[in-house]
Write a protein that holds these residues in place. Structure first.
Motif, mmCIF file in Angstrom:
data_model
loop_
_atom_site.group_PDB
_atom_site.id
_atom_site.type_symbol
_atom_site.label_atom_id
_atom_site.label_comp_id
_atom_site.label_asym_id
_atom_site.label_seq_id
_atom_site.Cartn_x
_atom_site.Cartn_y
_atom_site.Cartn_z
ATOM 1 N N ARG A 110 0.850 -1.194 0.000
ATOM 2 C CA ARG A 110 0.000 0.000 0.000
ATOM 3 C C ARG A 110 0.879 1.235 0.000
ATOM 4 N N THR A 111 0.288 2.348 -0.407
ATOM 5 C CA THR A 111 0.919 3.642 -0.232
ATOM 6 C C THR A 111 0.251 4.276 0.978
ATOM 7 N N VAL A 112 1.056 4.609 1.990
ATOM 8 C CA VAL A 112 0.521 5.107 3.252
ATOM 9 C C VAL A 112 1.118 6.483 3.552
ATOM 10 N N LEU A 113 0.249 7.466 3.739
ATOM 11 C CA LEU A 113 0.680 8.788 4.172
ATOM 12 C C LEU A 113 0.869 8.744 5.686
ATOM 13 N N VAL A 114 2.006 9.242 6.163
ATOM 14 C CA VAL A 114 2.246 9.321 7.601
ATOM 15 C C VAL A 114 2.633 10.761 7.934
ATOM 16 N N ILE A 115 1.732 11.453 8.627
ATOM 17 C CA ILE A 115 2.024 12.818 9.067
ATOM 18 C C ILE A 115 2.540 12.726 10.495
ATOM 19 N N GLY A 116 3.789 13.129 10.668
ATOM 20 C CA GLY A 116 4.505 12.945 11.923
ATOM 21 C C GLY A 116 5.528 11.831 11.761
ATOM 22 N N ALA A 117 5.966 11.624 10.508
ATOM 23 C CA ALA A 117 6.811 10.477 10.155
ATOM 24 C C ALA A 117 8.209 10.525 10.748
ATOM 25 N N THR A 118 8.689 11.699 11.162
ATOM 26 C CA THR A 118 10.030 11.759 11.751
ATOM 27 C C THR A 118 9.974 11.990 13.252
ATOM 28 N N GLY A 119 8.774 12.069 13.790
ATOM 29 C CA GLY A 119 8.595 12.293 15.224
ATOM 30 C C GLY A 119 7.953 11.096 15.885
ATOM 31 N N ILE A 120 6.837 11.342 16.522
ATOM 32 C CA ILE A 120 6.177 10.311 17.315
ATOM 33 C C ILE A 120 5.726 9.106 16.484
ATOM 34 N N LEU A 121 5.444 9.309 15.211
ATOM 35 C CA LEU A 121 4.988 8.197 14.373
ATOM 36 C C LEU A 121 6.110 7.552 13.561
ATOM 37 N N ARG A 122 7.341 7.927 13.864
ATOM 38 C CA ARG A 122 8.487 7.334 13.161
ATOM 39 C C ARG A 122 8.533 5.807 13.304
ATOM 40 N N PRO A 123 8.330 5.252 14.502
ATOM 41 C CA PRO A 123 8.344 3.784 14.603
ATOM 42 C C PRO A 123 7.248 3.134 13.750
ATOM 43 N N ALA A 124 6.080 3.740 13.701
ATOM 44 C CA ALA A 124 4.992 3.191 12.879
ATOM 45 C C ALA A 124 5.358 3.255 11.401
ATOM 46 N N ALA A 125 5.935 4.381 10.966
ATOM 47 C CA ALA A 125 6.349 4.518 9.569
ATOM 48 C C ALA A 125 7.408 3.480 9.213
ATOM 49 N N SER A 126 8.345 3.259 10.118
ATOM 50 C CA SER A 126 9.392 2.258 9.884
ATOM 51 C C SER A 126 8.810 0.856 9.802
ATOM 52 N N LEU A 127 7.874 0.548 10.679
ATOM 53 C CA LEU A 127 7.239 -0.768 10.672
ATOM 54 C C LEU A 127 6.447 -0.986 9.376
ATOM 55 N N LEU A 128 5.696 0.006 8.969
ATOM 56 C CA LEU A 128 4.943 -0.105 7.716
ATOM 57 C C LEU A 128 5.887 -0.293 6.531
ATOM 58 N N SER A 129 6.966 0.467 6.514
ATOM 59 C CA SER A 129 7.942 0.369 5.440
ATOM 60 C C SER A 129 8.606 -1.009 5.411
ATOM 61 N N SER A 130 8.967 -1.515 6.572
ATOM 62 C CA SER A 130 9.620 -2.826 6.626
ATOM 63 C C SER A 130 8.666 -3.940 6.213
ATOM 64 N N GLY A 131 7.376 -3.686 6.301
ATOM 65 C CA GLY A 131 6.374 -4.654 5.862
ATOM 66 C C GLY A 131 6.077 -4.567 4.379
ATOM 67 N N GLY A 132 6.743 -3.650 3.681
ATOM 68 C CA GLY A 132 6.597 -3.550 2.243
ATOM 69 C C GLY A 132 5.740 -2.399 1.751
ATOM 70 N N ASP A 133 5.149 -1.634 2.668
ATOM 71 C CA ASP A 133 4.336 -0.497 2.246
ATOM 72 C C ASP A 133 5.224 0.660 1.825
ATOM 73 N N GLN A 134 4.749 1.449 0.848
ATOM 74 C CA GLN A 134 5.450 2.656 0.431
ATOM 75 C C GLN A 134 4.953 3.795 1.308
ATOM 76 N N ILE A 135 5.862 4.471 1.986
ATOM 77 C CA ILE A 135 5.503 5.535 2.920
ATOM 78 C C ILE A 135 5.704 6.899 2.264
ATOM 79 N N VAL A 136 4.685 7.736 2.374
ATOM 80 C CA VAL A 136 4.796 9.146 2.015
ATOM 81 C C VAL A 136 4.819 9.872 3.356
ATOM 82 N N GLY A 137 6.002 10.266 3.781
ATOM 83 C CA GLY A 137 6.155 10.904 5.080
ATOM 84 C C GLY A 137 6.022 12.412 4.991
ATOM 85 N N VAL A 138 5.425 12.996 6.011
ATOM 86 C CA VAL A 138 5.301 14.446 6.113
ATOM 87 C C VAL A 138 5.801 14.850 7.495
ATOM 88 N N SER A 139 6.669 15.847 7.520
ATOM 89 C CA SER A 139 7.141 16.394 8.791
ATOM 90 C C SER A 139 7.498 17.857 8.583
#
Length: 112
Positions: free
Chosen positions: A3-32
């Protein structure tokens, strides 16, 4: 299927979630605000600026840190998300002392 997943807060509090999604194969669109780690640098509280920075992109799902967005920018994100848009709120957003007791659907409420 990734999936393509938007993560707002990708370098802060939601960084672990963004990393987990990415390691599972999802494409992350990070916003910070700072744009670190390959994320888009933008103040997500400004809906017009956020929309311009993301340039009409849509995504399958979104994970949004509540304090990083305004009602207008959250509305933009929800409209551009084909699937689920999960809002992560801090404890202050549901403080029982203030009479705030409702946790809306698709919201992860931290604290309380």
């Amino acid at each position: 299927m990734p999936r393509t997943v938007l993560v707002i807060g990708a370098t802060g509090i939601l960084r672990p979630a963004a990393s987990l999604l990415s390691s599972g194969g999802d494409q992350i669109v990070g916003v910070s605000r700072t744009g670190g780690g390959g994320s888009v640098a933008v103040d997500a509280r400004d809906a017009t600026t956020l929309a311009a920075a993301l340039d009409g992109t849509t995504w399958d799902d979104a994970l949004v840190y509540g304090p990083a967005v305004s009602d207008a920018s959250l509305g933009y994100v929800r409209a551009a998300t084909r699937g689920r848009c999960v809002l992560v709120r801090t404890s202050a957003a549901a403080d029982p002392a203030l009479g705030i007791l409702i946790v809306p659907r698709d919201t992860l409420q931290l604290g309380w």
